[in-house]
Scaffold this motif. Structure first.
Motif, mmCIF file in Angstrom:
data_model
loop_
_atom_site.group_PDB
_atom_site.id
_atom_site.type_symbol
_atom_site.label_atom_id
_atom_site.label_comp_id
_atom_site.label_asym_id
_atom_site.label_seq_id
_atom_site.Cartn_x
_atom_site.Cartn_y
_atom_site.Cartn_z
ATOM 1 N N GLN A 115 -13.119 -8.394 -9.719
ATOM 2 C CA GLN A 115 -14.032 -7.481 -10.419
ATOM 3 C C GLN A 115 -15.247 -8.240 -10.956
ATOM 4 N N ILE A 141 -13.794 -7.368 0.148
ATOM 5 C CA ILE A 141 -14.650 -6.377 -0.512
ATOM 6 C C ILE A 141 -15.905 -7.061 -1.055
ATOM 7 N N HIS A 199 -12.855 4.601 -10.432
ATOM 8 C CA HIS A 199 -11.432 4.394 -10.720
ATOM 9 C C HIS A 199 -10.757 5.680 -11.183
ATOM 10 N N TYR A 218 -9.477 -0.444 2.311
ATOM 11 C CA TYR A 218 -8.193 -0.833 1.699
ATOM 12 C C TYR A 218 -7.812 0.155 0.591
ATOM 13 N N GLU A 219 -8.204 1.412 0.766
ATOM 14 C CA GLU A 219 -8.135 2.389 -0.326
ATOM 15 C C GLU A 219 -6.748 2.547 -0.929
ATOM 16 N N LEU A 235 -7.216 -10.184 -9.971
ATOM 17 C CA LEU A 235 -7.947 -8.918 -10.012
ATOM 18 C C LEU A 235 -9.202 -9.050 -10.875
ATOM 19 N N LEU A 284 -3.327 -1.142 -6.714
ATOM 20 C CA LEU A 284 -3.719 -2.302 -7.513
ATOM 21 C C LEU A 284 -4.236 -1.895 -8.887
ATOM 22 N N SER A 320 0.831 -1.214 0.000
ATOM 23 C CA SER A 320 0.000 0.000 0.000
ATOM 24 C C SER A 320 0.858 1.255 0.000
ATOM 25 N N ILE A 353 -14.013 -0.947 -0.447
ATOM 26 C CA ILE A 353 -12.783 -0.386 -1.019
ATOM 27 C C ILE A 353 -12.136 0.586 -0.036
ATOM 28 N N GLY A 386 -9.591 -8.609 -1.993
ATOM 29 C CA GLY A 386 -10.736 -8.750 -2.902
ATOM 30 C C GLY A 386 -11.876 -9.536 -2.304
ATOM 31 N N TYR A 432 -5.856 -0.550 -2.877
ATOM 32 C CA TYR A 432 -6.710 -0.674 -4.066
ATOM 33 C C TYR A 432 -6.246 0.299 -5.154
#
Length: 199
Positions: A123, A69, A160, A97-98, A119, A104, A24, A94, A66, A101
């Protein structure tokens, strides 16, 4: 489980948490296993006794984040919640874990094939739940008849864009805490057949 196995499992979980923090802070592609070992206060060899490669450790962290989330969204989808609640759950997941993410989605093109596939699976799980709720809303004539992939990609593209441009929109704060409610209102107004966009 005996004490040795318990200790091994605790060390593994500790390494996942420290790796999450390091990825992160420093990036998914630039963080080294030596950095993770130092931050976890274990030997470099300890990392490899739990994760045979750096890539396996990264895949494990991505999968862990993931699944957390997606879990809340799954719980809500089973309760037949509305679209607004589902979007709120997605952002809440999200937000926990901003920073990770953001790394990512920003570094996705640089990841190895397995991490990219992880990933995509995350999604896909999120897409499944959002689309499930959207279909219910369309049947109840609360949501416009929009092609479902377009609906999901519009939502994902919106969040995003802001997340990947954090330095522009909220350099010292959580982008989601600053803009999340606005994104939801905008998106609900875009897709809703009802006055005011609330479902």
């Amino acid at each position: 489980m005996n004490k040795r196995q318990e200790q091994k499992e605790r060390t593994r979980e500790h390494l996942i948490q420290v790796a999450f923090e390091q990825f992160s802070e420093n990036g998914l592609t630039s963080t080294k296993t030596a950095d993770i070992a130092a931050a976890a206060q274990v030997s470099h060899g300890t990392v490899f006794s739990h994760f045979p490669t750096r890539e396996v450790l990264l895949e494990t962290v991505i999968e862990d984040v993931g699944s957390k989330i997606a879990k809340r969204m799954h719980e809500l989808a089973e309760k037949s919640c509305g679209m607004k609640e589902m979007l709120e759950a997605h952002l809440k997941g999200i937000a926990e874990y901003e920073d990770f993410y953001i790394r990512l989605i920003s570094e996705a093109s640089l990841l190895d094939r397995v991490s990219k596939n992880t990933l995509i699976m995350i999604q896909s799980a999120i897409s499944f739940h959002l689309i499930q709720v959207a279909e219910q809303g369309m049947k109840r004539k609360q949501i416009k008849q929009i092609p479902l992939p377009f609906l999901f990609n519009t939502w994902l593209g919106l969040i995003h864009y802001y997340l990947m441009n954090k330095e522009l929109f909220a350099p010292k704060e959580s982008v989601i805490s600053v803009y999340g409610a606005e994104w939801i209102d905008y998106f609900m107004n875009l897709i809703s057949l009802e006055e005011g966009g609330n479902e």
